[in-house]
Structures are given as structure tokens and as C-alpha cells.
Design a protein around this motif. Structure first.
Motif, mmCIF file in Angstrom:
data_model
loop_
_atom_site.group_PDB
_atom_site.id
_atom_site.type_symbol
_atom_site.label_atom_id
_atom_site.label_comp_id
_atom_site.label_asym_id
_atom_site.label_seq_id
_atom_site.Cartn_x
_atom_site.Cartn_y
_atom_site.Cartn_z
ATOM 1 N N VAL A 1 16.285 -37.151 -26.865
ATOM 2 C CA VAL A 1 16.056 -35.894 -26.194
ATOM 3 C C VAL A 1 17.181 -34.797 -26.506
ATOM 4 O O VAL A 1 16.790 -33.489 -26.605
ATOM 5 C CB VAL A 1 15.877 -36.197 -24.601
ATOM 6 C CG1 VAL A 1 15.924 -34.651 -23.740
ATOM 7 C CG2 VAL A 1 14.971 -36.931 -24.234
ATOM 8 N N CYS B 1 10.971 -34.544 -27.048
ATOM 9 C CA CYS B 1 10.795 -34.395 -25.813
ATOM 10 C C CYS B 1 9.516 -34.975 -25.311
ATOM 11 O O CYS B 1 8.531 -34.197 -26.021
ATOM 12 C CB CYS B 1 11.320 -33.177 -24.646
ATOM 13 S SG CYS B 1 11.582 -33.539 -22.958
ATOM 14 N N SER C 1 13.988 -28.754 -21.908
ATOM 15 C CA SER C 1 14.797 -29.187 -22.633
ATOM 16 C C SER C 1 15.091 -28.443 -24.211
ATOM 17 O O SER C 1 15.634 -28.931 -24.867
ATOM 18 C CB SER C 1 14.553 -30.579 -23.049
ATOM 19 O OG SER C 1 13.315 -30.788 -23.730
ATOM 20 N N PRO D 1 12.591 -28.386 -26.696
ATOM 21 C CA PRO D 1 12.390 -29.393 -27.750
ATOM 22 C C PRO D 1 11.945 -28.773 -29.188
ATOM 23 O O PRO D 1 11.492 -27.704 -28.980
ATOM 24 C CB PRO D 1 11.254 -30.075 -27.150
ATOM 25 C CG PRO D 1 10.599 -29.130 -26.450
ATOM 26 C CD PRO D 1 11.567 -28.225 -25.659
#
Length: 236
Positions: free
Chosen positions: A75, A80, A152, A154
Motif C-alpha cells: 500500500v 491499493c 491512499s 494509489p
């Protein structure tokens, strides 16, 4: 090449679930992985995200071998997943759920900007920001799962069955948003039973049957492949 799986095998006890899977995802693409229930689609996703150890083969992400890397460190590197079944935190509010998506990050200004972006992509979540996740409809929970993964920031977003259990109108909406996320610069690997929607949005696709990749090509090629049409699109 952003992601490369080479000859991945994976076991559940004595049962071999994946038989030498090889696939690639290039930066900026939407790649679809289609197949029937039990074909190994979600297992492939779990192998990529580090939730299931592989028996053999290698996984490379942005040139780095991550085959044995812990899931949380994947991650951090920008990989993710929005899992099948959504997996939201039902007792936490929409905003708290979204905040959990950014747990690996420390850049408060960047997190605030991404929150604004997610709420712009999903206006329904903005309306329900203070509601517990468990009170949302199925479609709203799916939006929350995707939004949480986006928090996150990604480089590669793994989407596992994003349209499962949704009404046709919502399915269209979710796929429109997936296309928009990709156009904003996020690479996407999409596992989906709705082959028509997935292949019509994907740059490329792979067909998985009983743990083996049996076909690959552009989204358009697979949409017009007679065997794919018969097996997954209900067209003889």
C-alpha cells in the motif's frame, strides 16, 4: 510496465487455485480480468495485494520484486485494493472511513486535497459524510470502498467486483466513475463479472478459467471474440 505477474501459482491447502498466471498492467491503463465464479479472479487480486502468499512465480511492481513483501508495505508503494464485498467499517462515519484510507500518509495538505477530489467524484458521499458506513445503501458502500482506496493515492487501484449486487443504473454510474478515475491518472486493474461493462471500458483484458489465463487482447478484441461473447456476454 507498472505491474508484472510471471508464472504465479497459488495454493489453498492442497488445492491449486492459480496455475502459472502471467499478466501485465502498463501505467495509465484499465486492464480487466474476467471469468466465471471460482475462476481465480479474486485469488489473483489477493496475490497481487499480498493477502495470500504465492507458491511460486514473481510479482513486480514498478520494477521492484514485491513477491514476498507485506501487504501494508505494498500500500505504501502505491498499490491499493477496494475489496470484493466492500469491507467498509460499518460503525465509522463516511469521513472516518475515508480517513482510514489515508492511514499510511502524513501529508495533511495532500490528504485534504484528495478528500475534496473523492467527494467531488462521489457527491452522494459528501451528502452522507457524517452517517455511519453501515447505514448506506449497497451502491453508496461501493462508492465508499472505492473512495477509501483512492485516499491512499494509489498508483495502481485494484477493484474487485465493483458492480456486484448493484442495480443497473448504479452499475453504469460506477463504471463512469471508474473511467473518470483512470482519466485523472490512476492505473486500474479491474476484476468484474459484468464482462460487457468491463471490456467496453478496458484498454486490455484477460480471461481466466479455473486458475488459467485462456485469452487476452484489447477490450474491443475480447468483446468481439465469439467464445467470449458466448461464455460471458450471453451472445451465441
Amino acid at each position: 510496465m507498472l505491474l508484472e505477474l510471471e508464472n504465479i501459482t497459488l495454493l489453498y491447502g492442497r488445492i491449486q487455485a492459480l496455475h502459472g498466471i502471467s499478466l501485465t498492467v502498463d501505467e495509465g491503463e484499465i486492464v480487466a480480468l474476467i471469468g466465471a465464479n471460482g475462476a481465480g479472479k479474486s485469488t489473483t487480486m489477493r496475490a497481487i495485494s499480498g493477502l495470500r502468499p504465492v507458491a511460486s512465480g514473481s510479482i513486480r511492481f514498478d520494477g521492484e520484486d514485491i513477491t514476498r513483501l507485506r501487504a501494508d508495505l505494498r500500500v505504501v508503494r502505491g498499490l491499493c485494493q477496494a475489496p470484493e464485498g466492500r469491507g467498509i467499517f460499518p460503525g465509522m462515519t463516511v469521513l472516518e472511513n475515508l480517513d482510514m484510507g489515508a492511514y499510511t500518509r502524513k501529508d495533511r495538505a495532500g490528504i485534504a486535497a484528495d478528500l475534496e477530489r473523492v467527494l467531488a467524484l462521489f457527491p452522494r458521499l459528501a451528502e452522507r459524510a457524517k452517517q455511519p458506513g453501515g447505514t448506506l445503501s449497497g451502491g453508496e458502500q461501493q462508492m465508499l470502498a472505492v473512495g477509501r482506496a483512492l485516499m491512499s493515492r494509489p498508483r495502481l487501484l485494484l477493484l474487485d467486483e465493483p458492480s456486484m449486487g448493484l442495480a443497473p443504473m448504479l452499475i453504469q454510474q460506477i463504471f463512469d466513475i471508474i473511467t473518470e478515475i483512470n482519466q485523472q491518472g490512476t492505473t486500474i486493474l479491474l476484476v468484474e463479472q459484468n464482462a460487457q461493462q468491463a471490456l467496453s471500458r478496458a484498454h486490455r483484458g484477460y480471461v481466466l478459467e479455473t486458475g488459467n489465463i485462456v485469452r487476452s487482447g484489447t477490450g474491443a478484441e475480447l468483446l468481439h471474440d465469439p467464445a467470449v461473447k458466448e461464455a460471458y456476454l450471453g451472445v451465441a
